[in-house]
Design a protein around this motif. Structure first.
Motif, PDB file in Angstrom:
ATOM      1  N   PRO A 285       0.801  -1.239   0.000  1.00 25.04           N
ATOM      2  CA  PRO A 285       0.000   0.000   0.000  1.00 25.04           C
ATOM      3  C   PRO A 285       0.827   1.279   0.000  1.00 25.04           C
ATOM      4  O   PRO A 285       0.398   2.291  -0.571  1.00 25.04           O
ATOM      5  N   GLU A 286       2.015   1.245   0.633  1.00 27.46           N
ATOM      6  CA  GLU A 286       2.839   2.453   0.708  1.00 27.46           C
ATOM      7  C   GLU A 286       3.585   2.745  -0.585  1.00 27.46           C
ATOM      8  O   GLU A 286       4.212   3.791  -0.727  1.00 27.46           O
ATOM      9  N   ARG A 287       3.512   1.802  -1.546  1.00 24.64           N
ATOM     10  CA  ARG A 287       4.216   1.981  -2.825  1.00 24.64           C
ATOM     11  C   ARG A 287       3.271   2.483  -3.917  1.00 24.64           C
ATOM     12  O   ARG A 287       3.596   2.427  -5.106  1.00 24.64           O
ATOM     13  N   ILE A 288       2.106   2.973  -3.502  1.00 22.86           N
ATOM     14  CA  ILE A 288       1.112   3.502  -4.436  1.00 22.86           C
ATOM     15  C   ILE A 288       0.866   4.974  -4.105  1.00 22.86           C
ATOM     16  O   ILE A 288       0.734   5.336  -2.938  1.00 22.86           O
ATOM     17  N   SER A 289       0.823   5.812  -5.116  1.00 22.13           N
ATOM     18  CA  SER A 289       0.483   7.222  -4.908  1.00 22.13           C
ATOM     19  C   SER A 289      -0.750   7.571  -5.739  1.00 22.13           C
ATOM     20  O   SER A 289      -1.090   6.876  -6.700  1.00 22.13           O
ATOM     21  N   LEU A 290      -1.413   8.647  -5.335  1.00 24.45           N
ATOM     22  CA  LEU A 290      -2.616   9.093  -6.032  1.00 24.45           C
ATOM     23  C   LEU A 290      -2.262  10.101  -7.119  1.00 24.45           C
ATOM     24  O   LEU A 290      -1.305  10.871  -6.992  1.00 24.45           O
ATOM     25  N   CYS A 291      -3.051  10.081  -8.163  1.00 21.45           N
ATOM     26  CA  CYS A 291      -2.896  11.067  -9.239  1.00 21.45           C
ATOM     27  C   CYS A 291      -4.275  11.276  -9.878  1.00 21.45           C
ATOM     28  O   CYS A 291      -5.266  10.681  -9.443  1.00 21.45           O
ATOM     29  N   ALA A 292      -4.332  12.113 -10.883  1.00 18.78           N
ATOM     30  CA  ALA A 292      -5.599  12.356 -11.561  1.00 18.78           C
ATOM     31  C   ALA A 292      -6.038  11.116 -12.329  1.00 18.78           C
ATOM     32  O   ALA A 292      -5.197  10.365 -12.853  1.00 18.78           O
ATOM     33  N   THR A 310      -0.498   7.784  12.376  1.00 24.75           N
ATOM     34  CA  THR A 310       0.708   8.051  11.584  1.00 24.75           C
ATOM     35  C   THR A 310       0.415   8.064  10.094  1.00 24.75           C
ATOM     36  O   THR A 310       1.101   8.713   9.319  1.00 24.75           O
ATOM     37  N   ASP A 311      -0.614   7.314   9.671  1.00 25.22           N
ATOM     38  CA  ASP A 311      -0.979   7.311   8.263  1.00 25.22           C
ATOM     39  C   ASP A 311      -2.471   7.071   8.104  1.00 25.22           C
ATOM     40  O   ASP A 311      -3.195   6.825   9.070  1.00 25.22           O
ATOM     41  N   ILE A 312      -2.916   7.173   6.863  1.00 21.77           N
ATOM     42  CA  ILE A 312      -4.323   6.994   6.521  1.00 21.77           C
ATOM     43  C   ILE A 312      -4.409   5.910   5.455  1.00 21.77           C
ATOM     44  O   ILE A 312      -3.689   5.968   4.445  1.00 21.77           O
ATOM     45  N   HIS A 313      -5.254   4.918   5.676  1.00 24.79           N
ATOM     46  CA  HIS A 313      -5.470   3.869   4.687  1.00 24.79           C
ATOM     47  C   HIS A 313      -6.700   4.229   3.856  1.00 24.79           C
ATOM     48  O   HIS A 313      -7.807   4.340   4.379  1.00 24.79           O
ATOM     49  N   LEU A 314      -6.467   4.398   2.578  1.00 25.44           N
ATOM     50  CA  LEU A 314      -7.536   4.731   1.645  1.00 25.44           C
ATOM     51  C   LEU A 314      -7.977   3.449   0.939  1.00 25.44           C
ATOM     52  O   LEU A 314      -7.144   2.744   0.352  1.00 25.44           O
ATOM     53  N   GLN A 315      -9.256   3.125   1.038  1.00 26.07           N
ATOM     54  CA  GLN A 315      -9.771   1.934   0.371  1.00 26.07           C
ATOM     55  C   GLN A 315     -10.390   2.339  -0.966  1.00 26.07           C
ATOM     56  O   GLN A 315     -11.249   3.223  -1.019  1.00 26.07           O
ATOM     57  N   VAL A 316      -9.901   1.672  -2.016  1.00 24.06           N
ATOM     58  CA  VAL A 316     -10.365   2.008  -3.363  1.00 24.06           C
ATOM     59  C   VAL A 316     -10.817   0.744  -4.083  1.00 24.06           C
ATOM     60  O   VAL A 316     -10.413  -0.373  -3.730  1.00 24.06           O
ATOM     61  N   ARG A 317     -11.657   0.953  -5.116  1.00 27.04           N
ATOM     62  CA  ARG A 317     -12.122  -0.166  -5.940  1.00 27.04           C
ATOM     63  C   ARG A 317     -11.745   0.116  -7.389  1.00 27.04           C
ATOM     64  O   ARG A 317     -12.003   1.206  -7.918  1.00 27.04           O
ATOM     65  N   MET A 324      -8.355  -2.385  -3.436  1.00 28.27           N
ATOM     66  CA  MET A 324      -6.972  -2.145  -3.052  1.00 28.27           C
ATOM     67  C   MET A 324      -6.932  -1.149  -1.895  1.00 28.27           C
ATOM     68  O   MET A 324      -7.902  -0.421  -1.644  1.00 28.27           O
ATOM     69  N   THR A 325      -5.802  -1.135  -1.191  1.00 32.35           N
ATOM     70  CA  THR A 325      -5.569  -0.169  -0.126  1.00 32.35           C
ATOM     71  C   THR A 325      -4.370   0.694  -0.502  1.00 32.35           C
ATOM     72  O   THR A 325      -3.338   0.172  -0.961  1.00 32.35           O
ATOM     73  N   VAL A 326      -4.504   1.984  -0.301  1.00 31.42           N
ATOM     74  CA  VAL A 326      -3.412   2.934  -0.532  1.00 31.42           C
ATOM     75  C   VAL A 326      -3.076   3.570   0.811  1.00 31.42           C
ATOM     76  O   VAL A 326      -3.967   4.041   1.516  1.00 31.42           O
ATOM     77  N   ARG A 327      -1.795   3.569   1.175  1.00 26.98           N
ATOM     78  CA  ARG A 327      -1.370   4.159   2.447  1.00 26.98           C
ATOM     79  C   ARG A 327      -0.836   5.561   2.205  1.00 26.98           C
ATOM     80  O   ARG A 327       0.145   5.747   1.474  1.00 26.98           O
ATOM     81  N   GLN A 329       0.724   8.993   4.006  1.00 29.83           N
ATOM     82  CA  GLN A 329       1.335   9.504   5.232  1.00 29.83           C
ATOM     83  C   GLN A 329       0.505  10.666   5.762  1.00 29.83           C
ATOM     84  O   GLN A 329       0.078  11.542   5.013  1.00 29.83           O
ATOM     85  N   ASN A 330       0.263  10.649   7.077  1.00 30.49           N
ATOM     86  CA  ASN A 330      -0.547  11.692   7.691  1.00 30.49           C
ATOM     87  C   ASN A 330       0.272  12.976   7.804  1.00 30.49           C
ATOM     88  O   ASN A 330       1.278  13.029   8.512  1.00 30.49           O
ATOM     89  N   SER A 331      -0.170  13.983   7.103  1.00 32.78           N
ATOM     90  CA  SER A 331       0.526  15.267   7.084  1.00 32.78           C
ATOM     91  C   SER A 331      -0.477  16.357   6.746  1.00 32.78           C
ATOM     92  O   SER A 331      -1.515  16.093   6.133  1.00 32.78           O
ATOM     93  N   GLU A 332      -0.147  17.581   7.146  1.00 28.60           N
ATOM     94  CA  GLU A 332      -1.031  18.711   6.811  1.00 28.60           C
ATOM     95  C   GLU A 332      -1.108  18.918   5.312  1.00 28.60           C
ATOM     96  O   GLU A 332      -2.073  19.506   4.797  1.00 28.60           O
ATOM     97  N   THR A 333      -0.103  18.454   4.597  1.00 24.52           N
ATOM     98  CA  THR A 333      -0.086  18.656   3.141  1.00 24.52           C
ATOM     99  C   THR A 333      -0.727  17.489   2.389  1.00 24.52           C
ATOM    100  O   THR A 333      -0.840  17.539   1.162  1.00 24.52           O
ATOM    101  N   THR A 334      -1.129  16.439   3.100  1.00 27.07           N
ATOM    102  CA  THR A 334      -1.734  15.278   2.437  1.00 27.07           C
ATOM    103  C   THR A 334      -3.192  15.571   2.089  1.00 27.07           C
ATOM    104  O   THR A 334      -4.001  15.887   2.962  1.00 27.07           O
ATOM    105  N   ALA A 335      -3.495  15.470   0.810  1.00 27.18           N
ATOM    106  CA  ALA A 335      -4.866  15.671   0.346  1.00 27.18           C
ATOM    107  C   ALA A 335      -5.565  14.316   0.295  1.00 27.18           C
ATOM    108  O   ALA A 335      -5.154  13.424  -0.449  1.00 27.18           O
ATOM    109  N   VAL A 336      -6.607  14.156   1.103  1.00 24.16           N
ATOM    110  CA  VAL A 336      -7.336  12.889   1.171  1.00 24.16           C
ATOM    111  C   VAL A 336      -8.641  13.045   0.395  1.00 24.16           C
ATOM    112  O   VAL A 336      -9.507  13.821   0.775  1.00 24.16           O
TER     113      VAL A 336
END
Length: 357
Positions: A285-292, A310-317, A324-327, A329-336
């Motif tokens: 999950p930590e080896r996946i990033s989000l994009c458009a 420490t992090d947020i698990h995003l569940q996607v279909r 799949m699960t995308v991990r 990192q929890n940060s003020e700059t992380t757009a969920v």
């Protein structure tokens, strides 16, 4: 750093209890000055193997060697190994130093020699100031260190540890891990550690043997086990991963051409045992990033999120209904993204790995 010399050699060991086979031809070499972990779920055979090394269980078939010498038929008291169990079994009526000395005196050490050695190992485990206390006056972590000192006192050639941290609370267990690893390096002997806790194995071990149903699934360093699992069981048991069923079109020189059920095709590294046909794609999950949407390797729809601090698990279909699960990192700059949002998934180079069953 572990030596290349072999401390314990296990050759095709089988253990049967009547019609039940607990170990199926297990073979491995454990090196001198190595922190080696037997890892697996309950009932996988890891504790049975440890007990065979200690001599508490007879081997049905196969050979166990210590420093090159065959110890398969030796009784426990004639094997230069010692064991630390889940229950520390300290004598409540004895002081700490008396507990440590007990085995030495029974083995024929003189009292002055036993006192000197007990004091030495208590200093080693940072309990020199607690020698006169009784076990009831100690914390769980301190009792565990007394048990370690007692096991180390006779100078065993190998130390066996059967889930010795399981009785400790989480924070204490995390602290003792580092102490135990430092102790192994300081003593310079092989530690063989049994656990079902993947985090313990990854943080403490020089090498890990992952076991399932009495068989060794893979042996390697923590990084090798995590990054390059050989099969679905290892990938799923160590940490978290996304496992997708795929069609394997071809495998050539360690690379596989695959297609997902939705028709998306790409090439990825493959475990050596994979052949063409059906397979399993593993992506951490930590080896996946989000994009458009449309700009990544896969398109998906967000179904929910789990906040873990420490992090947020995003569940996607995915479009083909695979989850799949995308991990993130929890940060003020992380757009969920919100539930229902359409997103693209970009896989890091080499993040996807094709596995066998």
């Amino acid at each position: 750093m572990a030596s290349t010399e072999i401390a314990v050699g296990i050759d095709k060991v089988v253990k049967r209890y009547g019609p039940v086979t607990a170990l199926h031809g297990v073979s491995m070499d454990i090196r001198e000055n190595e922190f080696f972990t037997l890892l697996g779920p309950s009932g996988c055979g890891k504790t049975t193997l440890l007990r065979c090394i200690a001599g508490f269980e007879d081997v049905t078939e196969g050979v166990i060697r210590l420093k090159g010498g065959d110890i398969t038929g030796l009784p426990p008291h004639k094997r230069p190994v010692n064991t630390v169990f889940q229950q520390y079994a300290l004598f409540p009526h004895m002081t700490v130093i008396e507990n440590v000395m007990f085995g030495l005196l029974r083995s024929g050490w003189s009292k002055p020699e036993a006192v000197a050695r007990a004091d030495q190992v208590l200093q080693l485990v940072q309990l020199g100031d607690f020698a006169a206390r009784r076990p009831a006056q100690l914390s769980g972590g301190q009792q565990q260190r007394v048990a370690l000192a007692r096991a180390l006192a006779p100078r065993p050639q190998v130390l066996l540890l059967d889930e010795p941290l399981s009785a400790l609370d989480l924070k204490l267990r995390q602290a003792v891990r580092m102490e135990l690893k430092a102790l192994q390096r300081e003593t310079g002997i092989a530690f063989i550690f049994v656990t079902h806790d993947q985090e313990e194995a990854l943080t403490m071990s020089d090498r890990i043997a992952v076991m399932s149903e009495g068989r060794v699934q893979q042996i390697g360093t923590p990084r090798e086990i995590y990054e390059t699992p050989l099969n679905r069981f290892v990938a799923d048991f160590i940490g978290e991963t996304n496992l997708l069923d795929v069609d394997v079109r071809s495998v050539d020189n360690g690379m596989a051409a695959i297609s997902l059920p939705g028709g998306h095709c790409f090439t990825c590294p493959a475990a050596a045992v994979v052949q063409s046909g059906k397979g399993h794609l593993s992506v951490r999950p930590e080896r996946i990033s989000l994009c458009a949407q449309g700009s990544g390797d896969l398109d998906a729809t967000v179904e929910g999120q789990v906040y873990l601090g420490t992090d947020i698990h995003l569940q996607v279909r995915l479009a083909d209904s695979e989850r799949m699960t995308v991990r993130l990192q929890n940060s003020e700059t992380t757009a969920v993204p919100e539930t229902g949002a359409a997103v693209g998934l970009k896989l890091e180079a080499g993040a996807a790995r094709l596995l066998a069953d």
